[in-house]
Scaffold this motif. Sequence first.
Motif, PDB file in Angstrom:
ATOM      1  N   THR A 183      -4.801  -1.017  15.097  1.00  0.00           N
ATOM      2  CA  THR A 183      -5.584  -0.505  13.921  1.00  0.00           C
ATOM      3  C   THR A 183      -6.765   0.323  14.617  1.00  0.00           C
ATOM      4  O   THR A 183      -7.550  -0.242  15.488  1.00  0.00           O
ATOM      5  CB  THR A 183      -6.006  -1.643  13.255  1.00  0.00           C
ATOM      6  OG1 THR A 183      -5.019  -2.191  12.689  1.00  0.00           O
ATOM      7  CG2 THR A 183      -6.822  -1.042  11.898  1.00  0.00           C
ATOM      8  N   GLU A 206       0.230   3.147   8.503  1.00  0.00           N
ATOM      9  CA  GLU A 206      -0.953   3.541   7.472  1.00  0.00           C
ATOM     10  C   GLU A 206      -1.748   4.439   7.977  1.00  0.00           C
ATOM     11  O   GLU A 206      -1.935   4.557   9.425  1.00  0.00           O
ATOM     12  CB  GLU A 206      -1.712   2.354   6.981  1.00  0.00           C
ATOM     13  CG  GLU A 206      -2.867   2.468   6.175  1.00  0.00           C
ATOM     14  CD  GLU A 206      -3.708   1.384   6.079  1.00  0.00           C
ATOM     15  OE1 GLU A 206      -4.715   1.512   5.475  1.00  0.00           O
ATOM     16  OE2 GLU A 206      -3.355   0.166   6.444  1.00  0.00           O
ATOM     17  N   GLY A 207      -2.339   5.315   7.141  1.00  0.00           N
ATOM     18  CA  GLY A 207      -3.090   6.417   7.981  1.00  0.00           C
ATOM     19  C   GLY A 207      -2.364   7.790   8.367  1.00  0.00           C
ATOM     20  O   GLY A 207      -1.150   7.850   8.310  1.00  0.00           O
ATOM     21  N   ALA A 221       1.893   8.505   7.803  1.00  0.00           N
ATOM     22  CA  ALA A 221       2.594   7.294   7.763  1.00  0.00           C
ATOM     23  C   ALA A 221       3.886   7.275   7.303  1.00  0.00           C
ATOM     24  O   ALA A 221       4.391   8.342   6.756  1.00  0.00           O
ATOM     25  CB  ALA A 221       1.871   6.391   6.387  1.00  0.00           C
ATOM     26  N   HIS A 222       4.772   6.532   7.983  1.00  0.00           N
ATOM     27  CA  HIS A 222       6.260   6.250   7.852  1.00  0.00           C
ATOM     28  C   HIS A 222       7.033   7.201   8.630  1.00  0.00           C
ATOM     29  O   HIS A 222       8.158   7.412   8.630  1.00  0.00           O
ATOM     30  CB  HIS A 222       6.640   6.467   6.203  1.00  0.00           C
ATOM     31  CG  HIS A 222       5.652   5.403   5.434  1.00  0.00           C
ATOM     32  ND1 HIS A 222       5.533   4.243   5.523  1.00  0.00           N
ATOM     33  CD2 HIS A 222       5.320   5.951   4.315  1.00  0.00           C
ATOM     34  CE1 HIS A 222       4.735   3.587   4.743  1.00  0.00           C
ATOM     35  NE2 HIS A 222       4.612   4.520   3.955  1.00  0.00           N
ATOM     36  N   LYS A 241      -9.934   7.759   7.406  1.00  0.00           N
ATOM     37  CA  LYS A 241      -9.603   6.480   7.042  1.00  0.00           C
ATOM     38  C   LYS A 241      -8.956   5.893   8.233  1.00  0.00           C
ATOM     39  O   LYS A 241      -8.641   6.629   9.355  1.00  0.00           O
ATOM     40  CB  LYS A 241      -8.459   6.455   6.212  1.00  0.00           C
ATOM     41  CG  LYS A 241      -8.825   7.391   4.635  1.00  0.00           C
ATOM     42  CD  LYS A 241      -7.958   7.237   3.524  1.00  0.00           C
ATOM     43  CE  LYS A 241      -8.351   7.912   2.104  1.00  0.00           C
ATOM     44  NZ  LYS A 241      -7.416   8.450   1.254  1.00  0.00           N
ATOM     45  N   ARG A 244      -3.169   2.713  11.229  1.00  0.00           N
ATOM     46  CA  ARG A 244      -2.236   1.582  11.759  1.00  0.00           C
ATOM     47  C   ARG A 244      -0.937   1.952  12.295  1.00  0.00           C
ATOM     48  O   ARG A 244      -0.366   2.712  11.316  1.00  0.00           O
ATOM     49  CB  ARG A 244      -2.284   0.601  10.680  1.00  0.00           C
ATOM     50  CG  ARG A 244      -1.782  -0.725  11.262  1.00  0.00           C
ATOM     51  CD  ARG A 244      -1.725  -1.838  10.112  1.00  0.00           C
ATOM     52  NE  ARG A 244      -1.329  -3.194  10.734  1.00  0.00           N
ATOM     53  CZ  ARG A 244      -0.905  -4.247   9.924  1.00  0.00           C
ATOM     54  NH1 ARG A 244      -1.001  -4.192   8.439  1.00  0.00           N
ATOM     55  NH2 ARG A 244      -0.580  -5.366  10.679  1.00  0.00           N
TER      56      ARG A 244
END
Length: 294
Positions: A183, A206-207, A221-222, A241, A244
């Motif tokens: 993170t 995430e992010g 993300a993803h 932001k 992660r």
Amino acid sequence: MSESSQTPPFDRPRSVVKMFLARHQQEGDGAVVRRCIGRNELKFLDPFLMLDHFSVTPPAGFPDHPHRGFETVTYMLQGAMTHQDFAGHKGTIGTGDVQWMTAGRGIVHSEMPAGEGVSNGLQLWINLSSRDKMIEPSYQELLSDEIVRAEEDGVEVRVIAGESMGVRSPVHTRTPTIFLDFTLKPRAQVHQSIPASWNSFVYVIEGEGVFGSSNSAAVAAHHVLVLGPGDGLSAWNRSSKRLRFVLIGGQPLDEPVAQYGPFVMNTQAEINKTIEDYQYCKNGFELARSWRSQ
């Protein structure tokens, strides 16, 4: 790890050689997964057979099913899952917990959400070498507060397997593996060494972040990022932001792979034998004859 330091501390930094979005698909009984490995874009990345980012809401789940010849690593990001198998092992892992299951010669188990609401996490399948495929099944389980972690200059890492930022996981990996959950706060960066002979990839949870080269475009993300050869990975968070992602790497087995669903062996003859063993409840599947999950 300040933003002003842009030069990776590697003689050969790893770059991104393949990138794609992990899209939703149905799995199990009403469950939804984003499949990262084990799909057309990336069928196999030795020694990794599959990575799913799963999302399950009761009554959906993964009811009774068999495995042979590899390991499954389940890392919960949210909610909880209850596992039980035909050898009497039963337990629930919650947010941040890990279960490292060596299926070996055979296991039949179920994985179902515990409680209401959405449970989601990552499940990684790691191949076993031919010498380990028929070992006895075993488990390593770590609660969230048992997972070693380190934090420095806006970077936190949770070490599921391997070593990072001076801390090492107690998990024993039969196939040498790193599994790191990073993170990064805004403006933070990280430089992680990876053994030069290993295959490795990133999945962004995430992010959005910049990976491999400081002048690369940000990745959201993803997305799955397969890394090329080199000494390590650099990542930057240039957004406002948090970022992660997991970095996963492993030593290739360089062995033939024969797979039929949840059975992974080296030859088609071994797959045929495995199917026979499962159908007739023998050679590791004896307990499957009468067992059903509760």
